[in-house]
Write a protein that holds these residues in place. Sequence first.
Motif, PDB file in Angstrom:
ATOM      1  N   PRO A   8       0.816  -1.209   0.000  1.00 12.98           N
ATOM      2  CA  PRO A   8       0.000   0.000   0.000  1.00 12.98           C
ATOM      3  C   PRO A   8       0.859   1.273   0.000  1.00 12.98           C
ATOM      4  O   PRO A   8       0.434   2.306  -0.495  1.00 12.98           O
ATOM      5  CB  PRO A   8      -0.809  -0.098   1.290  1.00 12.98           C
ATOM      6  N   TYR A   9       2.075   1.161   0.524  1.00  9.20           N
ATOM      7  CA  TYR A   9       2.957   2.326   0.526  1.00  9.20           C
ATOM      8  C   TYR A   9       3.363   2.737  -0.889  1.00  9.20           C
ATOM      9  O   TYR A   9       3.778   3.847  -1.137  1.00  9.20           O
ATOM     10  CB  TYR A   9       4.233   2.035   1.328  1.00  9.20           C
ATOM     11  N   TYR A  10       3.296   1.784  -1.790  1.00  5.72           N
ATOM     12  CA  TYR A  10       3.766   2.029  -3.154  1.00  5.72           C
ATOM     13  C   TYR A  10       2.710   2.745  -4.002  1.00  5.72           C
ATOM     14  O   TYR A  10       3.016   3.393  -4.995  1.00  5.72           O
ATOM     15  CB  TYR A  10       4.157   0.681  -3.777  1.00  5.72           C
ATOM     16  N   GLU A  31      -3.060   8.099  15.732  1.00  9.32           N
ATOM     17  CA  GLU A  31      -4.104   8.881  15.068  1.00  9.32           C
ATOM     18  C   GLU A  31      -4.839   8.044  14.039  1.00  9.32           C
ATOM     19  O   GLU A  31      -4.265   7.130  13.481  1.00  9.32           O
ATOM     20  CB  GLU A  31      -3.419  10.000  14.294  1.00  9.32           C
ATOM     21  N   VAL A  32      -6.094   8.409  13.745  1.00  8.38           N
ATOM     22  CA  VAL A  32      -6.750   7.850  12.570  1.00  8.38           C
ATOM     23  C   VAL A  32      -7.091   9.031  11.670  1.00  8.38           C
ATOM     24  O   VAL A  32      -7.599  10.049  12.139  1.00  8.38           O
ATOM     25  CB  VAL A  32      -8.051   7.097  12.930  1.00  8.38           C
ATOM     26  N   ARG A  33      -6.738   8.931  10.373  1.00  5.46           N
ATOM     27  CA  ARG A  33      -7.022  10.064   9.491  1.00  5.46           C
ATOM     28  C   ARG A  33      -7.280   9.572   8.085  1.00  5.46           C
ATOM     29  O   ARG A  33      -7.036   8.415   7.744  1.00  5.46           O
ATOM     30  CB  ARG A  33      -5.868  11.062   9.518  1.00  5.46           C
ATOM     31  N   SER A  34      -7.744  10.483   7.295  1.00  9.36           N
ATOM     32  CA  SER A  34      -8.020  10.181   5.904  1.00  9.36           C
ATOM     33  C   SER A  34      -6.701  10.195   5.139  1.00  9.36           C
ATOM     34  O   SER A  34      -5.835  11.021   5.386  1.00  9.36           O
ATOM     35  CB  SER A  34      -8.956  11.252   5.356  1.00  9.36           C
ATOM     36  N   SER A  35      -6.533   9.244   4.214  1.00 14.76           N
ATOM     37  CA  SER A  35      -5.262   9.118   3.524  1.00 14.76           C
ATOM     38  C   SER A  35      -5.266   9.769   2.154  1.00 14.76           C
ATOM     39  O   SER A  35      -6.260   9.718   1.433  1.00 14.76           O
ATOM     40  CB  SER A  35      -4.919   7.635   3.360  1.00 14.76           C
ATOM     41  N   GLN A  36      -4.148  10.377   1.825  1.00 10.50           N
ATOM     42  CA  GLN A  36      -3.973  10.982   0.508  1.00 10.50           C
ATOM     43  C   GLN A  36      -3.042  10.154  -0.350  1.00 10.50           C
ATOM     44  O   GLN A  36      -2.484  10.634  -1.314  1.00 10.50           O
ATOM     45  CB  GLN A  36      -3.396  12.405   0.670  1.00 10.50           C
ATOM     46  N   ARG A  37      -2.831   8.877   0.077  1.00 12.94           N
ATOM     47  CA  ARG A  37      -1.816   8.108  -0.631  1.00 12.94           C
ATOM     48  C   ARG A  37      -2.270   6.735  -1.072  1.00 12.94           C
ATOM     49  O   ARG A  37      -1.497   5.982  -1.630  1.00 12.94           O
ATOM     50  CB  ARG A  37      -0.564   7.995   0.230  1.00 12.94           C
ATOM     51  N   LEU A  38      -3.532   6.392  -0.811  1.00  5.05           N
ATOM     52  CA  LEU A  38      -3.965   5.038  -1.149  1.00  5.05           C
ATOM     53  C   LEU A  38      -4.848   5.002  -2.387  1.00  5.05           C
ATOM     54  O   LEU A  38      -5.665   5.891  -2.604  1.00  5.05           O
ATOM     55  CB  LEU A  38      -4.718   4.420   0.023  1.00  5.05           C
ATOM     56  N   VAL A  39      -4.675   3.962  -3.218  1.00  9.70           N
ATOM     57  CA  VAL A  39      -5.523   3.764  -4.381  1.00  9.70           C
ATOM     58  C   VAL A  39      -6.286   2.450  -4.254  1.00  9.70           C
ATOM     59  O   VAL A  39      -7.496   2.417  -4.176  1.00  9.70           O
ATOM     60  CB  VAL A  39      -4.694   3.764  -5.686  1.00  9.70           C
ATOM     61  N   GLU A  40      -5.538   1.361  -4.155  1.00 10.24           N
ATOM     62  CA  GLU A  40      -6.145   0.031  -4.150  1.00 10.24           C
ATOM     63  C   GLU A  40      -6.485  -0.454  -2.742  1.00 10.24           C
ATOM     64  O   GLU A  40      -7.344  -1.294  -2.564  1.00 10.24           O
ATOM     65  CB  GLU A  40      -5.163  -0.983  -4.745  1.00 10.24           C
ATOM     66  N   SER A  41      -5.747   0.020  -1.769  1.00  8.04           N
ATOM     67  CA  SER A  41      -5.911  -0.505  -0.418  1.00  8.04           C
ATOM     68  C   SER A  41      -6.903   0.336   0.369  1.00  8.04           C
ATOM     69  O   SER A  41      -6.944   1.553   0.221  1.00  8.04           O
ATOM     70  CB  SER A  41      -4.582  -0.504   0.323  1.00  8.04           C
ATOM     71  N   PRO A  42      -7.709  -0.302   1.246  1.00  6.48           N
ATOM     72  CA  PRO A  42      -8.683   0.432   2.040  1.00  6.48           C
ATOM     73  C   PRO A  42      -8.029   1.233   3.162  1.00  6.48           C
ATOM     74  O   PRO A  42      -8.511   2.294   3.530  1.00  6.48           O
ATOM     75  CB  PRO A  42      -9.568  -0.665   2.621  1.00  6.48           C
ATOM     76  N   ALA A  43      -6.919   0.731   3.682  1.00  6.53           N
ATOM     77  CA  ALA A  43      -6.303   1.413   4.816  1.00  6.53           C
ATOM     78  C   ALA A  43      -4.848   1.011   4.919  1.00  6.53           C
ATOM     79  O   ALA A  43      -4.432   0.011   4.349  1.00  6.53           O
ATOM     80  CB  ALA A  43      -7.021   1.035   6.124  1.00  6.53           C
ATOM     81  N   VAL A  44      -4.088   1.818   5.636  1.00  7.95           N
ATOM     82  CA  VAL A  44      -2.680   1.495   5.809  1.00  7.95           C
ATOM     83  C   VAL A  44      -2.229   1.995   7.170  1.00  7.95           C
ATOM     84  O   VAL A  44      -2.772   2.967   7.695  1.00  7.95           O
ATOM     85  CB  VAL A  44      -1.823   2.138   4.685  1.00  7.95           C
ATOM     86  N   LEU A  45      -1.278   1.302   7.761  1.00  7.49           N
ATOM     87  CA  LEU A  45      -0.705   1.757   9.022  1.00  7.49           C
ATOM     88  C   LEU A  45       0.552   2.563   8.725  1.00  7.49           C
ATOM     89  O   LEU A  45       1.400   2.143   7.955  1.00  7.49           O
ATOM     90  CB  LEU A  45      -0.346   0.553   9.902  1.00  7.49           C
ATOM     91  N   MET A  46       0.645   3.714   9.346  1.00  8.51           N
ATOM     92  CA  MET A  46       1.830   4.557   9.144  1.00  8.51           C
ATOM     93  C   MET A  46       2.520   4.709  10.489  1.00  8.51           C
ATOM     94  O   MET A  46       1.870   4.895  11.514  1.00  8.51           O
ATOM     95  CB  MET A  46       1.419   5.956   8.657  1.00  8.51           C
ATOM     96  N   ASP A  47       3.823   4.657  10.492  1.00 10.91           N
ATOM     97  CA  ASP A  47       4.539   4.820  11.737  1.00 10.91           C
ATOM     98  C   ASP A  47       4.464   6.280  12.164  1.00 10.91           C
ATOM     99  O   ASP A  47       4.735   7.167  11.366  1.00 10.91           O
ATOM    100  CB  ASP A  47       5.995   4.390  11.564  1.00 10.91           C
TER     101      ASP A  47
END
Length: 599
Positions: A431-433, A508-524
């Motif tokens: 998802p990071y990609y 935190e939980v927030r809206s992502s500006q970096r995901l296309v295919e994945s529903p969610a991602v964990l960020m450090d």
Amino acid sequence: MSTTEKHHFQAEIQQLLDIVIHSLYTDKEIFVRELISNAADACEKLRFKQSSGETPYQSDVALGISIAADEKENTITITDTGVGMTHGEMVENLGTIAHSGTKAFLKQLATDKKPDAKLIGQFGVGFYSAFMAAKKVTVFSRSALADEAGWRWTSEGMGGYEIETAADLPRGTKIVLELKDDAKEFAATTTLERIIKRYSSFVPFPIELGGNRLNTVQAIWARSKNEIKDEEYNEFYRFIGHDQDEPLLRLHFSADAPLAIQTLLFVPKRNMETMGMTRVESEVNLYCRKVLIQAKAKGLLPEWLRFLRGVVDSEDIPLNISRETMQDTSLIQKLNKVISGRFLKHLDELSEKDAAAYDKFYDEFNRYLKEGIASDFTHREAIGKLLRYESSSTEKGKRTSLADYVKRMPSDQKEIYFLLAPNREAAEASPYYEVFQSRKYEVLFLFDPWDEFVMDHLHTFEGKDVKAAEKADINLADTEKKEGALTDDEAKDLAAWMKTVLGDRVGEVRSSQRLVESPAVLMDSDKYMTASMRRILKAMKPGGGIAAQFKHDLELNPRHTIITRLHHMRQTDATLAGQGRGTGPRQRASPPGCSMIRA
Ligand code: ADP
Ligand code: MG
């Protein structure tokens, strides 16, 4: 009357001898090379003493090596007029102190199906190869120190060795081998001559066999490049590198400024550190006008170039310099800088001219370059140019340089990105990609956890910051704005609700500006900690340590159907809408997207 002292071999050496005597059947001939090499070392040491003003015992005796064979008696005798050994040196060098290579060589022998005797010299235990061919070895030695006596050392390999005094010995060392029955061939002059010519043509002292001179003494590095044949270079390498193979690469250059130097360097075919040697020692010898100043000169090259073998000859070195202080002189530092700079340039040119040859080098030795990035600030950028990684723009299995990466960067891309993953497939599915794919930004794929630390040390390349993909602060391209995506307010609302559901389990939980295919991602949530660093820290200190102090932030993809559906369910389903007042981890309340997080 002299008395005979009996000694035991040190345990590791005895173990080594067991194997040498009982299990090594092939390449026996290398014992000739090893004993001649020791004789040559002994001559070098004496020459050094002379050149720094000492007067050795029998100072008028010329330096040289002579070999005699007796087919009737089945013996070979190798004599040198070098430094010789005192009683103490004999005890220490021939049986008591195991070199650091002993253990490594034993390990290598144990893991190999066909133990490879040829490597024995490279592990620094060449003397013991005598027992491959001999059932009994006798060493007569008289030290070059004036007030010493002569000594006789004998051993049959098993059961230790004996030492007694020996009267009337000339300066130097004489080794007599009584050959085993299956090694009689070596007593034939023709056989010996062939072996000596193969391995020892470059010994810088005269070698005689039965009174005939075999080698012409020549310092190959001092000759002009275009008159030296490949085969001569390779022979020279085999001699100084104790290696049967040809070298992988060589670099021969001379310079007049800032220092007058002639240098001949080789990269071996194999990386000995992946062959059981915990740490190889630099085998670059320092000469002044063809006189050896120091073998394996310390400080002459940076530590990370310790796999190199060869010769550096500089007229600027004072002959009487002490070996101990030399390491720190500014002269050595200058040499170090010039030589490593040239070697790096050579690699860079090679990668342009002959990519296949460079690839071979890189496959075998890339770890050293990476070590250089971490430890050698002066050359960091130059080594950075030599790094190669797979990337989203290369084919699978192919690598790119950072310089080419930079050339491909679109004008709006400001940083160099890398992503650590177990393999290419995992990297592409990460998802990071996604955000990089959307922006058409190239990402370097790193498959070795080491590499992440390497990138950390490299820090910048050609003025661009080098950054972990998961830490990159970039948003999706505008084209990804999708029909039906949650509005900013809706996304904020959903995120706030999800935080109450997940409680302490995330930051935190927030809206992502970096995901296309994945529903969610964990960020450090830590600025520098990457997923793999966290894994490493956890492995070092399970459950605790610094790793535990950082929480993951959860980013939701407002364009993903799972997330939009979740939002709509909340609107219509009263139970869900009311959820989240409670605290603590409650599996049942986990949003469906969480099971699909691929962080
Ligand atoms: P290395 O040559 O790598 O040190 P070897 O096992 O070949 O290891 O030799 C061990 C040591 O024995 C040498 O370092 C040297 O000190 C001593 N030695 C061996 N042969 C001779 C010799 N002909 N003259 C003087 N010293 C010798
Ligand atoms: Mg040796």
